[in-house]
Design an enzyme around this catalytic site. Structure first.
Site, PDB file in Angstrom:
ATOM      1  N   ASN A 150       0.845  -1.197   0.000  1.00 31.96           N
ATOM      2  CA  ASN A 150       0.000   0.000   0.000  1.00 31.96           C
ATOM      3  C   ASN A 150       0.873   1.236   0.000  1.00 31.96           C
ATOM      4  O   ASN A 150       1.802   1.337   0.813  1.00 31.96           O
ATOM      5  CB  ASN A 150      -0.876   0.021   1.264  1.00 31.96           C
ATOM      6  CG  ASN A 150      -1.931   1.115   1.239  1.00 31.96           C
ATOM      7  OD1 ASN A 150      -2.870   1.042   0.454  1.00 31.96           O
ATOM      8  ND2 ASN A 150      -1.767   2.124   2.055  1.00 31.96           N
ATOM      9  N   GLU A 151       0.619   2.132  -0.906  1.00 33.46           N
ATOM     10  CA  GLU A 151       1.311   3.428  -0.918  1.00 33.46           C
ATOM     11  C   GLU A 151       2.776   3.320  -0.515  1.00 33.46           C
ATOM     12  O   GLU A 151       3.231   3.932   0.462  1.00 33.46           O
ATOM     13  CB  GLU A 151       0.577   4.443  -0.040  1.00 33.46           C
ATOM     14  CG  GLU A 151      -0.802   4.785  -0.575  1.00 33.46           C
ATOM     15  CD  GLU A 151      -1.429   6.008   0.077  1.00 33.46           C
ATOM     16  OE1 GLU A 151      -1.038   6.364   1.204  1.00 33.46           O
ATOM     17  OE2 GLU A 151      -2.321   6.602  -0.557  1.00 33.46           O
ATOM     18  N   CYS A 156      14.880   4.519   3.281  1.00 31.72           N
ATOM     19  CA  CYS A 156      15.646   4.042   4.432  1.00 31.72           C
ATOM     20  C   CYS A 156      17.108   4.455   4.284  1.00 31.72           C
ATOM     21  O   CYS A 156      17.622   4.558   3.160  1.00 31.72           O
ATOM     22  CB  CYS A 156      15.533   2.520   4.513  1.00 31.72           C
ATOM     23  SG  CYS A 156      16.406   1.813   5.921  1.00 31.72           S
ATOM     24  N   CYS A 161      21.182  -0.591   3.688  1.00 32.69           N
ATOM     25  CA  CYS A 161      20.939   0.214   2.489  1.00 32.69           C
ATOM     26  C   CYS A 161      22.252   0.806   1.981  1.00 32.69           C
ATOM     27  O   CYS A 161      22.467   0.897   0.765  1.00 32.69           O
ATOM     28  CB  CYS A 161      19.916   1.311   2.760  1.00 32.69           C
ATOM     29  SG  CYS A 161      18.221   0.665   2.819  1.00 32.69           S
ATOM     30  N   GLU A 302      -8.443   4.817  -4.359  1.00 36.92           N
ATOM     31  CA  GLU A 302      -8.983   5.409  -3.133  1.00 36.92           C
ATOM     32  C   GLU A 302      -9.387   6.848  -3.400  1.00 36.92           C
ATOM     33  O   GLU A 302      -8.697   7.575  -4.116  1.00 36.92           O
ATOM     34  CB  GLU A 302      -7.921   5.451  -2.014  1.00 36.92           C
ATOM     35  CG  GLU A 302      -7.467   4.129  -1.478  1.00 36.92           C
ATOM     36  CD  GLU A 302      -6.444   4.311  -0.353  1.00 36.92           C
ATOM     37  OE1 GLU A 302      -6.390   5.401   0.254  1.00 36.92           O
ATOM     38  OE2 GLU A 302      -5.680   3.374  -0.101  1.00 36.92           O
ATOM     39  N   TYR A 352     -11.831   9.378  12.378  1.00 35.26           N
ATOM     40  CA  TYR A 352     -12.580  10.528  11.859  1.00 35.26           C
ATOM     41  C   TYR A 352     -12.373  10.726  10.369  1.00 35.26           C
ATOM     42  O   TYR A 352     -12.688  11.777   9.822  1.00 35.26           O
ATOM     43  CB  TYR A 352     -12.240  11.795  12.657  1.00 35.26           C
ATOM     44  CG  TYR A 352     -12.617  11.644  14.103  1.00 35.26           C
ATOM     45  CD1 TYR A 352     -13.931  11.305  14.450  1.00 35.26           C
ATOM     46  CD2 TYR A 352     -11.674  11.779  15.125  1.00 35.26           C
ATOM     47  CE1 TYR A 352     -14.287  11.101  15.782  1.00 35.26           C
ATOM     48  CE2 TYR A 352     -12.026  11.585  16.446  1.00 35.26           C
ATOM     49  CZ  TYR A 352     -13.328  11.245  16.774  1.00 35.26           C
ATOM     50  OH  TYR A 352     -13.682  11.043  18.074  1.00 35.26           O
TER      51      TYR A 352
HETATM   52  C1  GLA Z   1      -4.030   6.568   2.181  1.00 34.35           C
HETATM   53  C2  GLA Z   1      -3.934   5.113   2.612  1.00 34.35           C
HETATM   54  C3  GLA Z   1      -5.158   4.632   3.305  1.00 34.35           C
HETATM   55  C4  GLA Z   1      -5.702   5.680   4.249  1.00 34.35           C
HETATM   56  C5  GLA Z   1      -5.950   6.956   3.493  1.00 34.35           C
HETATM   57  C6  GLA Z   1      -6.559   8.043   4.345  1.00 34.35           C
HETATM   58  O1  GLA Z   1      -4.503   6.745   0.919  1.00 34.35           O
HETATM   59  O2  GLA Z   1      -3.647   4.251   1.543  1.00 34.35           O
HETATM   60  O3  GLA Z   1      -4.827   3.461   3.994  1.00 34.35           O
HETATM   61  O4  GLA Z   1      -4.784   5.914   5.266  1.00 34.35           O
HETATM   62  O5  GLA Z   1      -4.731   7.421   3.015  1.00 34.35           O
HETATM   63  O6  GLA Z   1      -6.773   9.213   3.611  1.00 34.35           O
HETATM   64 ZN    ZN Z   2      17.625   0.184   4.987  1.00 33.42          ZN
END
Ligand code: GLA
Ligand code: ZN
Length: 673
Positions: A150-151, A156, A161, A302, A352
């Site tokens: 994810n994202e 590092c 590294c 997203e 929130y």
């Molecule tokens: C990112 C992450 C999600 C969540 C959103 C909140 O896009 O991928 O897991 O944390 O931000 O805006």
């Molecule tokens: Zn590292």
């Protein structure tokens, strides 16, 4: 690598974290998903510890039940490999996994996205989990697409590294002499005499050598990409027909997304515009993501259905805005509309943050109703919008190496930032309603008539040759001040700016003057160029340019370089190369772009262009049908003139001809009737 991922429907849904909830709620989730016309759920992005509570124990049974339930409800799984959040037991057992920050300090366990990309333990355990997931669910009917991690994006600076960086440098440059030469280490006496002296550029270490900094960015981008690659290779081996993605973040500086996209079957990204965001700015981000695969459709992975929680002030999305921005994404190439997240969490960091299901837990709230209404509408579109390409004749070049290099340089101005420069040109095109593809300087340029490269400071190997060939064959190339200065290692091309672009542009730039925000010069058009005439403000930088075959289209109005060229054009082969030696403000830049497009007969699909507040985008489906998206971002109804012919609006079903009244936040998708 797979080509042209086609989904069975417009995917509508988003991140679903069932492991945060008691199992009794899961059936209710699926019921509510159906009510919201959701057909995809991304599970379980942060589920690593729930799937593997210790190194030797795997607990996939709960996920079996979730996937079965989703499938029974007619909902696809965007199946995450769950490796974005490292379990506490894993960090405790293998401390080499914990990232070292730019300050040189090793993190303690916590947060997410905190693994060292060069940690062998992380690599082994993350690919191990991916393999088990792939083997277990390879034939599960819900599995539609893989969502790796994810994202990605945490750099590092640890010793692992550092060691890997030295190997990366050896592979790239061969010898330490080459590294010294490329990084210009003789300056300030920084010459390395042994490989072991090369350290990671922590904030208390070496940060004065741009060659090192740019290479470290490349290296970290590559290292993190190797994590993706390793998981993707495992998945591809087990499920060769399931497309693989990871969610990107628009203009995210740390990762060279052009390299990343080449490893992904489909680009996906997370769009979080702040309240009141300029529609052209949102559009720029979408187009940047679409251009990563040279125009292939992408996934909107997203967006928040209502509010965020990480801005200073997290206001609600006003009624209609979520729908409008969803269609905007589709207009720009999205084949999915997905949210973070399905159900608001009860506690912790994002309680929130907006979600489809609010804390009240019912379908009653406005946000749920808006999502459900959109989902229903998307269903009526069937597969008709899917797979469309944007027929752009204008390309805007964007390059991560160039971004890093411009902004690491000390001087000439603190206000010189790369993305805003690109966005300014993009906004001009957007205001004119002219579609653009944002591509790498190494992309195939043959589909385009005009190529715009704002601040092409770094000219990497092969780029000048490609641009010359493009212009020679009849294309129009446009670049600006502070272009053609350095090679791939930030070493200045000696013998006069703009270096390898000099011949094609027919100019020599002798000096670069800098204006503070309070200062301006003037750009004077003695002869009209399109609608440009008279005087316009010059900002930021003013290159002093000599003509070497080019012609001046405008000159400076003031200072000791009054009368010298500010905008030039050079005939080169069959085409033309333009140099804008200073920054023009929005209105003047738009007129410049209009003039350049007029010269080539490139126009908006709308007669006279879009009205203020209206956005227009064409997408051509694989069947050859053109869908014309019209979006009204204004607060009032706008009457928009349409191209000739009879149209049908796919959303309302109504016939339209001549003009359309588009209500505030309204959307039309027109097809020829
Ligand atoms: C990112 C992450 C999600 C969540 C959103 C909140 O896009 O991928 O897991 O944390 O931000 O805006
Ligand atoms: Zn590292």
């Amino acid at each position: 690598m797979r080509k042209d991922v086609m989904f069975p429907a417009i995917l509508h849904g988003g991140d679903y974290n069932p492991e945060q909830w008691p199992e009794e709620i899961w059936a209710e989730d699926v019921r509510l998903m159906r009510e919201a016309h959701v057909n995809v759920a991304t599970v379980p992005v942060f589920g690593w510890v729930s799937l593997q509570p210790d190194e030797d124990t795997f607990t996939f049974e709960w996920l079996d039940r979730v996937l079965d339930k989703l499938h029974a409800g007619g909902i696809y799984a965007c199946l995450a490999t769950a490796t974005a959040s490292v379990p506490a037991w894993l960090d405790q057992k293998y401390p080499d996994v914990l990232v070292v920050g730019a300050d040189g300090r090793k993190r303690k366990h916590g947060n997410r996205h905190t693994f060292c990309p060069n940690s062998p333990n992380f690599r082994r355990l993350s690919t191990g989990l991916s393999r088990r997931l792939a083997e277990r669910y390879r034939d599960h009917p819900a599995l539609l697409v893989w969502h790796v991690s994810n994202e990605y994006g945490t750099y590092c600076y640890c010793d692992q590294c550092a060691a890997a960086f030295r190997e990366w440098l050896k592979a790239r440059y061969g010898s330490l002499e080459q590294v010294n030469d490329r990084w210009t280490t003789r300056f300030w006496g920084h010459t390395y005499t042994d490989w072991s002296q090369i350290e990671t550029p922590t904030s208390n270490g070496e940060r004065s050598m741009q060659g090192l900094l740019i290479d470290y960015d490349r290296f970290q981008s590559d290292s993190i990409l190797n994590c993706f690659r390793a998981e993707a290779a495992v998945l591809r081996g087990v499920t060769p027909n399931v497309p693989i993605t990871t969610n990107l973040m628009g203009p995210f500086k740390p990762l060279d997304y052009h390299k990343w996209a080449a490893e992904m079957d489909v680009v996906s990204w997370d769009s979080y515009p702040p309240r009141g965001a300029d529609p052209a700015g949102i559009a720029f981000n979408h187009d940047l993501m679409r251009g990563l695969k040279e125009g292939q459709p992408f996934m909107l992975m997203e967006q928040t259905p209502s509010q965020q929680n990480w801005q200073a002030y997290n206001s609600l999305k006003r009624p209609g805005v979520m729908r409008l921005w969803s269609y905007q994404a589709m207009a720009h190439g999205a084949d999915t509309v997905m949210y973070f997240q399905w159900r608001r969490s009860r506690g912790a960091q994002e309680k929130y943050h907006g979600a489809v299901v609010e804390h009240v837990g019912t379908s009653q709230p406005r946000v749920f109703q808006e999502v459900a209404a959109l989902g229903k509408e998307l269903e009526t579109l069937g597969t008709r919008t899917l797979g469309g390409r944007v027929p752009a004749q204008v390309a805007l070049l964007f390059d991560w190496d160039n971004w890093w290099a411009i902004e690491y340089s000390s001087g000439p101005s603190v206000d010189l930032k790369y993305v805003p420069q690109c966005a300014a040109w993009y906004k001009a095109l957007h205001a004119l309603g002219i579609p653009v593809e944002i591509v790498s300087p190494l992309a195939d340029l043959s589909p385009y008539q005009i190529v715009i490269a704002p601040v092409l400071y770094m000219v990497k190997p092969g780029v000048a040759e490609r641009l010359e060939a493009f212009v020679q064959a009849g294309g129009a190339f446009v670049t600006t001040f502070f272009s053609g200065l350095v090679d791939e290692n930030d070493r200045v091309y000696l013998g006069g700016y703009p270096g390898p672009l000099r011949r094609m542009l027919g100019i020599w730039a002798e000096e670069i003057d800098v204006l503070s925000p309070q200062e301006s010069n003037e750009v004077i058009f003695a002869e009209p160029f399109g609608n440009l005439r008279g005087s316009h403000a010059a900002r930021l930088l003013c290159d002093r340019v000599h003509l070497e075959g080019a012609r001046a289209l405008a000159t400076y109005g003031r200072d000791f370089y009054q009368g010298e060229p500010a905008l030039t054009v050079n005939q080169f082969g069959q085409g033309r190369a333009y140099y804008l030696a200073t920054a023009l403000e929005g209105g003047a830049l738009t007129e410049l772009v209009r003039a350049l497009c007029d010269e080539r007969g490139i126009a908006s699909p709308l007669p006279g262009g879009p009205m203020p507040g209206v956005e227009v985008m064409p997408r051509v489906s694989p069947s050859g049908e053109t869908l014309l998206y019209l979006l009204n971002h204004a607060q009032t109804t706008v009457t928009q003139a349409l191209p000739e012919g009879e149209y049908q609006d796919l959303l309302s079903g109504q016939a339209v001809q001549g003009h359309a009244d588009i209500p505030p936040r309204g959307v039309l998708i027109l097809v020829p009737a």
